[in-house]
Design an enzyme around this catalytic site. Structure first.
Site, PDB file in Angstrom:
ATOM      1  N   LYS A   1       0.812  -1.227   0.000  1.00 47.63           N
ATOM      2  CA  LYS A   1       0.000   0.000   0.000  1.00 47.63           C
ATOM      3  C   LYS A   1       0.851   1.285   0.000  1.00 47.63           C
ATOM      4  O   LYS A   1       0.449   2.293  -0.570  1.00 47.63           O
ATOM      5  CB  LYS A   1      -0.937   0.012   1.209  1.00 47.63           C
ATOM      6  CG  LYS A   1      -2.119  -0.919   1.044  1.00 47.63           C
ATOM      7  CD  LYS A   1      -3.086  -0.773   2.213  1.00 47.63           C
ATOM      8  CE  LYS A   1      -4.329  -1.606   1.984  1.00 47.63           C
ATOM      9  NZ  LYS A   1      -5.350  -1.395   3.018  1.00 47.63           N
TER      10      LYS A   1
ATOM     11  N   ASP B   1     -10.083   2.879   1.673  1.00 50.54           N
ATOM     12  CA  ASP B   1     -10.386   2.503   3.059  1.00 50.54           C
ATOM     13  C   ASP B   1     -11.130   3.629   3.781  1.00 50.54           C
ATOM     14  O   ASP B   1     -12.055   3.363   4.557  1.00 50.54           O
ATOM     15  CB  ASP B   1      -9.095   2.165   3.824  1.00 50.54           C
ATOM     16  CG  ASP B   1      -8.472   0.853   3.339  1.00 50.54           C
ATOM     17  OD1 ASP B   1      -9.180   0.046   2.710  1.00 50.54           O
ATOM     18  OD2 ASP B   1      -7.272   0.641   3.601  1.00 50.54           O
TER      19      ASP B   1
HETATM   20  P1  NDP Z   1      -0.921  -2.900   9.636  1.00 51.83           P
HETATM   21  O1  NDP Z   1       0.019  -4.037   9.592  1.00 51.83           O
HETATM   22  O2  NDP Z   1      -0.643  -1.666   8.866  1.00 51.83           O
HETATM   23  O3  NDP Z   1      -1.124  -2.463  11.196  1.00 51.83           O
HETATM   24  C1  NDP Z   1      -1.291  -3.436  12.193  1.00 51.83           C
HETATM   25  C2  NDP Z   1      -1.714  -2.773  13.504  1.00 51.83           C
HETATM   26  O4  NDP Z   1      -2.025  -3.799  14.454  1.00 51.83           O
HETATM   27  C3  NDP Z   1      -0.626  -1.898  14.143  1.00 51.83           C
HETATM   28  O5  NDP Z   1      -1.240  -0.863  14.874  1.00 51.83           O
HETATM   29  C4  NDP Z   1       0.047  -2.895  15.106  1.00 51.83           C
HETATM   30  O6  NDP Z   1       0.663  -2.285  16.219  1.00 51.83           O
HETATM   31  C5  NDP Z   1      -1.153  -3.656  15.596  1.00 51.83           C
HETATM   32  N1  NDP Z   1      -0.812  -4.993  16.091  1.00 51.83           N
HETATM   33  C6  NDP Z   1      -0.412  -6.063  15.359  1.00 51.83           C
HETATM   34  N2  NDP Z   1      -0.197  -7.110  16.165  1.00 51.83           N
HETATM   35  C7  NDP Z   1      -0.437  -6.687  17.426  1.00 51.83           C
HETATM   36  C8  NDP Z   1      -0.400  -7.318  18.705  1.00 51.83           C
HETATM   37  N3  NDP Z   1      -0.051  -8.615  18.848  1.00 51.83           N
HETATM   38  N4  NDP Z   1      -0.735  -6.599  19.801  1.00 51.83           N
HETATM   39  C9  NDP Z   1      -1.110  -5.279  19.676  1.00 51.83           C
HETATM   40  N5  NDP Z   1      -1.160  -4.639  18.490  1.00 51.83           N
HETATM   41  C10 NDP Z   1      -0.834  -5.327  17.383  1.00 51.83           C
HETATM   42  O7  NDP Z   1      -2.337  -3.511   9.230  1.00 51.83           O
HETATM   43  P2  NDP Z   1      -3.622  -2.747   8.645  1.00 51.83           P
HETATM   44  O8  NDP Z   1      -3.773  -1.447   9.352  1.00 51.83           O
HETATM   45  O9  NDP Z   1      -3.598  -2.754   7.172  1.00 51.83           O
HETATM   46  O10 NDP Z   1      -4.793  -3.747   9.087  1.00 51.83           O
HETATM   47  C11 NDP Z   1      -5.232  -3.842  10.438  1.00 51.83           C
HETATM   48  C12 NDP Z   1      -6.471  -4.734  10.482  1.00 51.83           C
HETATM   49  O11 NDP Z   1      -7.534  -4.084   9.789  1.00 51.83           O
HETATM   50  C13 NDP Z   1      -6.260  -6.083   9.788  1.00 51.83           C
HETATM   51  O12 NDP Z   1      -6.916  -7.095  10.539  1.00 51.83           O
HETATM   52  C14 NDP Z   1      -6.947  -5.927   8.448  1.00 51.83           C
HETATM   53  O13 NDP Z   1      -7.487  -7.139   7.972  1.00 51.83           O
HETATM   54  C15 NDP Z   1      -8.074  -4.962   8.814  1.00 51.83           C
HETATM   55  N6  NDP Z   1      -8.488  -4.152   7.658  1.00 51.83           N
HETATM   56  C16 NDP Z   1      -9.807  -4.158   7.358  1.00 51.83           C
HETATM   57  C17 NDP Z   1     -10.270  -3.433   6.307  1.00 51.83           C
HETATM   58  C18 NDP Z   1     -11.718  -3.484   5.994  1.00 51.83           C
HETATM   59  O14 NDP Z   1     -12.102  -3.026   4.919  1.00 51.83           O
HETATM   60  N7  NDP Z   1     -12.547  -3.986   6.895  1.00 51.83           N
HETATM   61  C19 NDP Z   1      -9.387  -2.611   5.466  1.00 51.83           C
HETATM   62  C20 NDP Z   1      -8.010  -2.636   5.889  1.00 51.83           C
HETATM   63  C21 NDP Z   1      -7.596  -3.401   6.954  1.00 51.83           C
HETATM   64  P3  NDP Z   1       2.232  -1.840  16.151  1.00 51.83           P
HETATM   65  O15 NDP Z   1       2.265  -0.581  15.325  1.00 51.83           O
HETATM   66  O16 NDP Z   1       2.562  -1.580  17.595  1.00 51.83           O
HETATM   67  O17 NDP Z   1       2.985  -2.979  15.521  1.00 51.83           O
END
Ligand code: NDP
Length: 290
Positions: free
Chosen positions: A65, A110
């Site tokens: 992205k 999004d």
């Molecule tokens: P990113 O990889 O960009 O971000 C992941 C986020 O989750 C970060 O804030 C990260 O925190 C946090 N995270 C990951 N693992 C953990 C953990 N074990 N404990 C606490 N925090 C955690 O992913 P996206 O933002 O693209 O996607 C996030 C979610 O949203 C996904 O499940 C995706 O499927 C969903 N999504 C849904 C959409 C929809 O249309 N419904 C569209 C886009 C995404 P840190 O920064 O601290 O690592």
């Protein structure tokens, strides 16, 4: 026959082909949408080959992205603010773009997808709301943009790595819009206090994706709060289930997924997206319907 794709890696889990192909069928459009696994090393070559007359556009997902931006001719405002593109339109440019007959125009779907899901499924916007947003990745950036553009009263962004939450707010600050914002760590007593004061809580972390894990203790969530989860698999996450049992209103991420697909479909085809057919296909892909 025309084509559209979703590119990412891994991509096998994507239900976007089911959603878009159902939309083509419902509208009688002779087109096919396919998932393509494109590695980070192969991104540039794949995008260079996308300037084709039979390609209407393509969706972009993890991990491309942000990395796709330099490969595009134009990136629309919201996507530039967020720093991430989720859909690209292939547009006939008449050779005006560096000799290319087809221009590649990126946008964020999004943010409008989240906004439309909230409006259509919860009957509200974020205007005047006190919003606690969990996460600071791509989805969180889009949702924070909506909170700021739509005039939330307050936006708290809580993330596992607090610095990333602050970076998100710093990146959106140039928009200069009047929302009180604060970044904080997701662990700790302050977030529990805030949970009791917010009117909207959104989980935009990936915690809960195909698991029963919770992004935080939902105990302090008050009855009447709207709790949204961007995670759409499962359709009702453990976080939403716990919030619902406490009297909160809940909204899963499947609507956001369908509406963001609708934004891309409308850009590519110039006709209104058949939302019911797309939603039905999404439900079916997740096993929610026969
Ligand atoms: P990113 O990889 O960009 O971000 C992941 C986020 O989750 C970060 O804030 C990260 O925190 C946090 N995270 C990951 N693992 C953990 C953990 N074990 N404990 C606490 N925090 C955690 O992913 P996206 O933002 O693209 O996607 C996030 C979610 O949203 C996904 O499940 C995706 O499927 C969903 N999504 C849904 C959409 C929809 O249309 N419904 C569209 C886009 C995404 P840190 O920064 O601290 O690592």
């Amino acid at each position: 026959m025309r084509y559209a794709y979703v590119i990412g890696s891994p991509i096998g889990h994507s239900i976007s082909p089911e959603i878009h192909n159902a939309a083509f069928a419902a509208c009688g459009i002779d087109a096919r949408y396919e998932a393509v696994d494109v590695s980070p090393a192969g991104l540039g070559d794949w995008v260079a080959g996308a300037r084709r007359a039979d390609l209407m556009g393509f969706s972009v997902t993890i991990p491309h992205k942000e990395q796709i931006v330099p490969h595009l001719d134009e990136v629309e405002g919201d996507a530039r603010a967020i720093g991430a593109v989720s859909a690209v339109t292939v547009s006939a440019s008449g050779g005006n773009r560096g000799g290319n007959a087809f221009a590649l125009i990126g946008k964020s779907t999004d943010a409008p997808g989240f906004r439309r899901s909230l409006r259509e499924e919860a009957g509200m916007s974020l205007r005047g709301q006190r919003v606690l947003l969990l996460g600071a990745g791509g989805a969180a950036r889009a949702i924070a943009l909506v909170a700021i553009q739509d005039g939330a009263e307050q936006l708290w962004v809580a993330n596992r790595h607090e610095k990333r939450a602050q970076q998100l707010l710093d990146d959106l600050a140039p928009l200069g819009l009047q929302v009180t914002c604060e970044a904080l760590a997701i662990e700790g007593p302050r977030v529990s206090e805030l949970l009791a004061q917010t009117t909207v809580v959104v989980n935009a972390t990936s915690v809960g994706l195909r698991s029963e894990q919770l992004p935080l203790d939902p105990g302090p969530i008050q009855a009447g709060t709207l709790v949204v989860d961007a995670v759409y698999n499962p359709a009702e996450t453990a976080f939403l289930r716990a919030a619902r049992e406490q009297g909160a209103r809940v909204l899963g991420g499947l609507g956001m997924l369908v509406y963001q697909a609708a934004v891309a479909f409308e850009d590519w085809n110039g006709v209104p997206a058949p939302i019911d057919a797309m939603r039905e296909a999404a439900d079916r892909a997740l096993g929610l319907r026969e």
